[in-house]
Scaffold this motif. Structure first.
Motif, PDB file in Angstrom:
ATOM      1  N   TRP A   1     120.112  98.921  65.119  1.00 63.47           N
ATOM      2  CA  TRP A   1     118.675  98.739  64.453  1.00 63.47           C
ATOM      3  C   TRP A   1     117.824  98.030  65.141  1.00 63.47           C
ATOM      4  CZ3 TRP A   1     118.361 102.106  60.939  1.00 63.47           C
ATOM      5  CH2 TRP A   1     119.251 102.389  59.787  1.00 63.47           C
TER       6      TRP A   1
ATOM      7  N   ASN B   1     112.808 107.703  62.089  1.00 60.69           N
ATOM      8  CA  ASN B   1     112.187 106.831  63.007  1.00 60.69           C
ATOM      9  C   ASN B   1     111.201 107.571  63.529  1.00 60.69           C
ATOM     10  OD1 ASN B   1     113.441 108.275  64.830  1.00 60.69           O
ATOM     11  ND2 ASN B   1     114.897 107.006  65.681  1.00 60.69           N
TER      12      ASN B   1
ATOM     13  N   ASN C   1     120.774 104.865  67.890  1.00 61.67           N
ATOM     14  CA  ASN C   1     119.272 104.860  67.334  1.00 61.67           C
ATOM     15  C   ASN C   1     118.189 104.891  68.534  1.00 61.67           C
ATOM     16  OD1 ASN C   1     116.844 105.013  65.612  1.00 61.67           O
ATOM     17  ND2 ASN C   1     118.013 103.488  64.243  1.00 61.67           N
TER      18      ASN C   1
ATOM     19  N   HIS D   1     115.411 103.861  68.253  1.00 62.53           N
ATOM     20  CA  HIS D   1     114.472 102.763  67.603  1.00 62.53           C
ATOM     21  C   HIS D   1     114.009 101.988  68.812  1.00 62.53           C
ATOM     22  CE1 HIS D   1     112.493 100.125  64.972  1.00 62.53           C
ATOM     23  NE2 HIS D   1     113.191  99.293  65.202  1.00 62.53           N
TER      24      HIS D   1
ATOM     25  N   ASP E   1     119.233 100.215  55.744  1.00 59.36           N
ATOM     26  CA  ASP E   1     118.400 100.691  56.446  1.00 59.36           C
ATOM     27  C   ASP E   1     117.677  99.828  57.198  1.00 59.36           C
ATOM     28  OD1 ASP E   1     116.368 102.551  57.528  1.00 59.36           O
ATOM     29  OD2 ASP E   1     115.074 102.363  55.729  1.00 59.36           O
ATOM     30  N   LYS E   2     117.339  99.811  58.638  1.00 63.48           N
ATOM     31  CA  LYS E   2     116.844  98.829  59.467  1.00 63.48           C
ATOM     32  C   LYS E   2     118.111  97.613  59.563  1.00 63.48           C
ATOM     33  CE  LYS E   2     113.158 101.336  59.634  1.00 63.48           C
ATOM     34  NZ  LYS E   2     113.716 102.451  58.587  1.00 63.48           N
ATOM     35  N   GLY E   3     119.152  97.741  58.815  1.00 63.76           N
ATOM     36  CA  GLY E   3     120.045  96.496  58.953  1.00 63.76           C
ATOM     37  C   GLY E   3     119.729  95.629  57.847  1.00 63.76           C
TER      38      GLY E   3
END
Length: 326
Positions: free
Chosen positions: A45, A125, A95, A97, A266-268
């Motif tokens: 993330w 993403n 990811n 990201h 989600d997103k950590g």
């Protein structure tokens, strides 16, 4: 009968995905297990800066434990690790990201030693969509990222990626792509598992499949054994062929509850995506140190020595060379 220990000791043994707690104790267990190399997750993330920080920390850890491990950037490095009796650590993302919205960051991370990048981790993403959301496919920016990853020599990983995005990456990529760690939905229906059609599609297009042993995705869950893992490997080999399959355990060794909470939101931090419950690796391969048991189990299941050596690491070396270059 082939001697399992001798075959394991002589073969290149590669784990296509480990996301364990990076520390000396793990590296000692890698050596105990005879691991030649592993794709080690350094970003999930995290954004660009935090991922660079993770790589910096990993570099120091490798330096501090250079009697056990070494950094891997090429397949020649993998062979060197085998020769030196060390475990080669190749860095990977789960990811894209960390690329943020900068195509140039792909080259930056390649130069830092990143060799495998998963396009998405479970959710949306800028590149595409993960397996826990409605799948909108590969974005225009995603097409540019795939092309740049092909150019610099970073492998596209699709393990946690949605089926439509995965299909479009497979078709867009001019280099082999992979599911570095997956299981067949034919043995257990789960959003993270891949259908027979998906497994065949990636193999038919020159892609690669690393088979995971992550218990929540196995047929018998936390009651699974190494035989259940071998059954999944056999199942995928029957679909994809012996040359398109390898190992990607998804070892999370050393991590506690906080880590899994971070992974499964989600997103950590945002919405909960899944709840794994208790995590117990299959009996017979609970730790990285028990890797030799897998070579033995594959031979017992009827794989030949040559086939076993391919699954345990030989196939990974070939496909990575295709992506990374000589």
């Amino acid at each position: 009968m082939t001697d399992a220990k001798q075959l394991h000791d002589e073969s290149i043994i590669i784990d296509g995905l480990i996301i364990a707690k990076w520390e000396r104790e793990l590296f000692e267990d890698m050596r105990k297990g005879g691991l030649t190399a592993a794709n080690c997750t350094v970003s999930v993330w995290e954004d660009f800066q935090k991922t660079v920080d993770n790589i910096s920390a990993m570099n120091k850890l490798i330096e501090d434990n250079s009697d056990l491990v070494m950094k891997v950037k090429t397949t020649a490095d993998i062979l060197k690790a085998k020769e030196l009796g060390k475990t080669g650590l190749m860095m990977g993302f789960q990811n894209a990201h960390a690329f943020e919205d900068q195509i140039g960051y792909v080259q930056v991370f390649k130069d830092l030693g990143v060799g495998v990048v998963q396009m998405c981790y479970n959710t949306q993403n800028l590149v595409g969509t993960g397996c826990y959301e409605r799948d909108g496919g590969l974005s225009g920016f995603g097409h540019e990222i795939v092309a740049e990853m092909n150019r610099v020599g970073i492998m596209c990983d699709l393990s946690h990626v949605g089926s439509k995005t995965s299909e479009e990456v497979i078709l867009a990529s001019k280099k082999p792509v992979c599911y570095s760690h997956c299981l067949p939905s034919g043995l257990k229906d789960h959003p993270r598992n891949k259908s027979d059609a998906e497994l065949k599609f990636i193999a038919d297009h020159g892609g690669f499949i690393g088979v995971t042993m992550f218990a929540p995705f196995l047929k018998n869950g936390i009651n699974s054994s190494i035989q259940d893992y071998v059954e999944a490997i056999r199942y995928i080999v029957n679909i994809a062929g012996i040359d398109s399959v390898g190992i990607g355990t998804d070892f999370t060794q050393g991590h506690g509850k906080d880590f899994f909470e971070w992974l499964t939101h989600d997103k950590g931090y945002a919405r909960r995506l899944t709840n794994f419950g208790k995590i117990v690796n299959p009996e017979g391969i609970r730790t990285v140190g028990e890797f030799p048991n897998l070579t033995e189990a594959l031979l017992k299941d009827g794989f030949t020595a040559e086939e076993t050596a391919k699954i345990m690491g030989g196939n990974w070396v070939r496909v990575l060379k295709d992506v990374w270059g000589a």
